[in-house]
Structures are given as structure tokens and as C-alpha cells.
Design a protein around this motif. Sequence first.
Motif, PDB file in Angstrom:
ATOM      1  N   GLN A   1      -3.999   1.787 -17.011  1.00 19.16           N
ATOM      2  CA  GLN A   1      -3.107   2.302 -18.038  1.00 19.16           C
ATOM      3  C   GLN A   1      -1.913   1.393 -18.265  1.00 19.16           C
ATOM      4  N   ASP A   2      -1.540   0.600 -17.258  1.00 21.03           N
ATOM      5  CA  ASP A   2      -0.337  -0.228 -17.397  1.00 21.03           C
ATOM      6  C   ASP A   2      -0.507  -1.545 -16.650  1.00 21.03           C
ATOM      7  N   ALA A   3       0.363  -2.483 -16.994  1.00 20.59           N
ATOM      8  CA  ALA A   3       0.286  -3.826 -16.411  1.00 20.59           C
ATOM      9  C   ALA A   3       0.725  -3.851 -14.960  1.00 20.59           C
ATOM     10  N   GLY A   4       1.602  -2.920 -14.556  1.00 20.95           N
ATOM     11  CA  GLY A   4       2.135  -2.944 -13.207  1.00 20.95           C
ATOM     12  C   GLY A   4       1.066  -2.817 -12.139  1.00 20.95           C
ATOM     13  N   ALA A   5       0.107  -1.895 -12.330  1.00 18.48           N
ATOM     14  CA  ALA A   5      -0.952  -1.709 -11.347  1.00 18.48           C
ATOM     15  C   ALA A   5      -1.839  -2.954 -11.268  1.00 18.48           C
ATOM     16  N   LEU A   6      -2.087  -3.592 -12.404  1.00 23.38           N
ATOM     17  CA  LEU A   6      -2.843  -4.845 -12.404  1.00 23.38           C
ATOM     18  C   LEU A   6      -2.073  -5.942 -11.688  1.00 23.38           C
ATOM     19  N   GLY A   7      -0.742  -5.974 -11.895  1.00 22.91           N
ATOM     20  CA  GLY A   7       0.089  -6.956 -11.216  1.00 22.91           C
ATOM     21  C   GLY A   7       0.051  -6.799  -9.716  1.00 22.91           C
ATOM     22  N   ALA A   8      -0.002  -5.552  -9.238  1.00 24.11           N
ATOM     23  CA  ALA A   8      -0.071  -5.301  -7.802  1.00 24.11           C
ATOM     24  C   ALA A   8      -1.370  -5.844  -7.214  1.00 24.11           C
ATOM     25  N   LEU A   9      -2.485  -5.648  -7.910  1.00 25.76           N
ATOM     26  CA  LEU A   9      -3.764  -6.183  -7.430  1.00 25.76           C
ATOM     27  C   LEU A   9      -3.790  -7.703  -7.495  1.00 25.76           C
ATOM     28  N   SER A  10      -3.171  -8.248  -8.522  1.00 31.87           N
ATOM     29  CA  SER A  10      -3.112  -9.700  -8.642  1.00 31.87           C
ATOM     30  C   SER A  10      -2.346 -10.330  -7.470  1.00 31.87           C
TER      31      SER A  10
ATOM     32  N   VAL B   1     -19.545  -0.029 -11.813  1.00 32.44           N
ATOM     33  CA  VAL B   1     -18.557   0.955 -11.384  1.00 32.44           C
ATOM     34  C   VAL B   1     -17.184   0.560 -11.924  1.00 32.44           C
ATOM     35  N   ILE B   2     -16.595   1.466 -12.683  1.00 27.88           N
ATOM     36  CA  ILE B   2     -15.279   1.241 -13.275  1.00 27.88           C
ATOM     37  C   ILE B   2     -14.299   2.256 -12.694  1.00 27.88           C
ATOM     38  N   TYR B   3     -13.158   1.773 -12.226  1.00 28.38           N
ATOM     39  CA  TYR B   3     -12.044   2.652 -11.880  1.00 28.38           C
ATOM     40  C   TYR B   3     -11.111   2.648 -13.089  1.00 28.38           C
ATOM     41  N   SER B   4     -10.933   3.826 -13.686  1.00 28.50           N
ATOM     42  CA  SER B   4     -10.173   3.912 -14.937  1.00 28.50           C
ATOM     43  C   SER B   4      -8.890   4.715 -14.758  1.00 28.50           C
ATOM     44  N   GLY B   5      -7.771   4.071 -15.008  1.00 23.43           N
ATOM     45  CA  GLY B   5      -6.487   4.747 -15.049  1.00 23.43           C
ATOM     46  C   GLY B   5      -6.205   5.352 -16.413  1.00 23.43           C
TER      47      GLY B   5
ATOM     48  N   LEU C   1       0.816  -1.198   0.000  1.00 24.97           N
ATOM     49  CA  LEU C   1       0.000   0.000   0.000  1.00 24.97           C
ATOM     50  C   LEU C   1       0.854   1.252   0.000  1.00 24.97           C
ATOM     51  N   THR C   2       1.906   1.245   0.831  1.00 24.06           N
ATOM     52  CA  THR C   2       2.791   2.397   0.892  1.00 24.06           C
ATOM     53  C   THR C   2       3.466   2.633  -0.438  1.00 24.06           C
ATOM     54  N   ALA C   3       3.907   1.544  -1.076  1.00 16.91           N
ATOM     55  CA  ALA C   3       4.595   1.671  -2.359  1.00 16.91           C
ATOM     56  C   ALA C   3       3.680   2.264  -3.419  1.00 16.91           C
ATOM     57  N   LEU C   4       2.450   1.752  -3.491  1.00 16.57           N
ATOM     58  CA  LEU C   4       1.535   2.261  -4.503  1.00 16.57           C
ATOM     59  C   LEU C   4       1.130   3.695  -4.226  1.00 16.57           C
TER      60      LEU C   4
ATOM     61  N   SER D   1      -3.390   5.266 -12.463  1.00 18.74           N
ATOM     62  CA  SER D   1      -3.551   3.820 -12.263  1.00 18.74           C
ATOM     63  C   SER D   1      -2.993   3.354 -10.924  1.00 18.74           C
ATOM     64  N   ALA D   2      -1.803   3.837 -10.556  1.00 21.49           N
ATOM     65  CA  ALA D   2      -1.211   3.426  -9.280  1.00 21.49           C
ATOM     66  C   ALA D   2      -2.049   3.913  -8.104  1.00 21.49           C
ATOM     67  N   GLU D   3      -2.556   5.137  -8.210  1.00 20.55           N
ATOM     68  CA  GLU D   3      -3.382   5.697  -7.145  1.00 20.55           C
ATOM     69  C   GLU D   3      -4.678   4.902  -6.990  1.00 20.55           C
ATOM     70  N   LEU D   4      -5.303   4.563  -8.105  1.00 23.22           N
ATOM     71  CA  LEU D   4      -6.542   3.798  -8.047  1.00 23.22           C
ATOM     72  C   LEU D   4      -6.315   2.390  -7.513  1.00 23.22           C
ATOM     73  N   ALA D   5      -5.192   1.779  -7.890  1.00 22.92           N
ATOM     74  CA  ALA D   5      -4.884   0.451  -7.359  1.00 22.92           C
ATOM     75  C   ALA D   5      -4.714   0.505  -5.846  1.00 22.92           C
ATOM     76  N   ALA D   6      -4.031   1.547  -5.347  1.00 24.11           N
ATOM     77  CA  ALA D   6      -3.871   1.710  -3.905  1.00 24.11           C
ATOM     78  C   ALA D   6      -5.227   1.883  -3.231  1.00 24.11           C
ATOM     79  N   GLN D   7      -6.126   2.620  -3.871  1.00 26.44           N
ATOM     80  CA  GLN D   7      -7.454   2.831  -3.308  1.00 26.44           C
ATOM     81  C   GLN D   7      -8.223   1.519  -3.237  1.00 26.44           C
TER      82      GLN D   7
END
Length: 343
Positions: free
Chosen positions: A94-103, A40-44, A9-12, A72-78
Motif C-alpha cells: 500500500q505504501d513505499a515505506g514497507a517496500l523501503g524496509a524490505l529493501s 504467492v502474493i502478499y498484498s497490503g 522487526l520490532t519497529a514493523l 503492509s507493515a504487518e506483511l513486511a514484518a512477516q
Amino acid sequence: MRRPSARRLTALAAAAVLLPATAACGADDTSGKDGESALVIYSGRHEPLVKPLLKQLEKAVGTDVEVRYGDSAELAAQILEEGDRTKAALFFSQDAGALGALSKERRLEKLPQATLDKVAPAYRASNGDWIGLSGRSRVIAYHPEKTSKAPDSVHDLTKSEWKNKIGYAPTNASFQAFVTGMRVLEGDDATRTWLKDLKANGAKTYNNNLAVLEAVDSGEVSLGLINHYYWYEKVAEKGADKVTAKLHFLPGGDPGALINVAGAGVLKGSGQSGTARKAVDFLLSQQAQSYFADKTKEYPLAAGVSPAEGLPALDSLEAPDIDLGKLDSLQETLAMLRDVGMV
């Protein structure tokens, strides 16, 4: 409920502070037509870019759509902070990294195999819980009157022949994703050395990819590190005869040839999984994929949809072999960029 680690969470959250952010919007009231819940869609992805597409999506899935836009990173943290309380059913990143964090935090549902099969394995999660929708390749833009040929590797950019002749945008998310990819491929020590050498070679900083391309096109610098679609958009707008800069797609799996993706994942706990899966299938449809090709000049990733005219075929590009989900370590990349004095 499995709670996200404090470190992630801190990193994101820290990444979101340092990345250029777009204004978030979206109402808390998610009631749709006739009292039904809206999707409801969160869109980066930026609102001006995808709002017309999401209007088409609303018609396709047959329910109202509420969109919250942001980084994207902010929304993933949220999403990680909200956990099972989130109202979001779909994350459009917007990028694969934020999806990877949620995964990694198990916040995404596995997608149906029929959906996954629409996209090549290189552009979706290895465990099947997110999928790429459109792709963008890192390239070198060059001024043909200042150099007859761009180098075939980003490692060549630290040579003395390119001193004070290179433009790049270190605060831009796409450059940071490329650096993260280099860290994954070659390790932190080699990446840090490359960054220090690039800076010592007089590489000039710009605010974004478009500014880098403009600097190359005007001859202010000889080479520039950008995403491919900026050049194709400029050509579409002004005409090929009005654009001096040329593009070089790097060969041999060079880290500078990274293909990153914008993608989507269905979030756990929303109660709207079925509708969210329909939304993913729409974003992989010919209608939506053609939108990416025509409007954004990105690569459509669903099989059977061709890229914009003039782009080399996606399977002809020699991108590095990398698990895109591992691009989630953005905080470490930002720390490295700060350490070498680039941000």
C-alpha cells in the motif's frame, strides 16, 4: 542468509499493531494448475479493491495466484521473519515505506531496467528493487463558503485563523506517512513542534480520510487533510453538483503535498522470480494502470497512461523532493504521535 535486525522487526511489528489492519487470508497450499506452484502474493492493498485486478493478473501470467491480504507493515514484518523460507514471490504494498524496509534488509531482487524505465525515478527505488504502481497526493480539502482559499502550506494550519477549523485522521496510515515524510524533509524537532502546534490549535480528529472529507463537505470544519482520490471518488459517485468541498493541491514542494505510492517488489528466495517479474510488468500495463485510474482515482505511474478525468497532470503537481524509500521509519513516527498525544 542475512537476518533482519531485531530493531527493524520490532519497529514493523509494532507499527502493524497500531495501524488499522485488514483480515489476512490465503491458503498455505500453493499448488496451482496441474501441480504447478501458484504465484504467492502478499498484498497490503485491500481485497475488495484489488481482487478483480489480481484475477486479471492470474490470466496474464498464466498460473494460479494465491493472495494473502493484510496490513503492509504487518506483511513486511512477516516477510522479514520468514526470510528465505517465505512462500511469497511478490509484495504488493500500500505504501513505499514497507517496500523501503524490505529493501534495506536486502529481501528484494533488482528489477529489469526495461521494467524500471516505465516509471519516473521519483516513484521507484533508487537501487531498482521496487517500483511504484499508482500514486496518491496529499491535499487540503476546504469548504468554499467558509474560506475562499485554502492555505498554501501545512505550516499555516497552526495559525490562529484556523483554530478549531481543521480536520485530520492521526491514526490513518496516509497521515502517518505524511508525518514520516515531514520528519525526513524537515527533521524530528520541527515535525514534533508542528504536531504540538496543530493539536493546540484545536484540530479535530476523525477515524479516516473519508470522515474528514465528510466533515469538510458538511461544514463541520473548514479544512481537512486527506488524499486526493477520496474527493474524486465522491464526485464520481454523487456528481460534482452534490459535493460542496473543494480540493487544493499545495505548491512549492510543501511537505503537505507528499505523493506516496503503492508499489511492488519481487522477493528473494521464492523460486518464482520470473513469474513475479511478469506480474510486475502486468501491473504496469495499460490494462492495470487504467484500472487504477478508473476504479481508484489514483495516479497511474507508468508512462503513457492518463489519470482519471479532472485530475491535474501528475507532472504539474509540486510535490516535495523525497526518497520514498525513507518513509520506512514508521515506528519513530508512531512514537512521536504518541508523545504529542495524537494516538
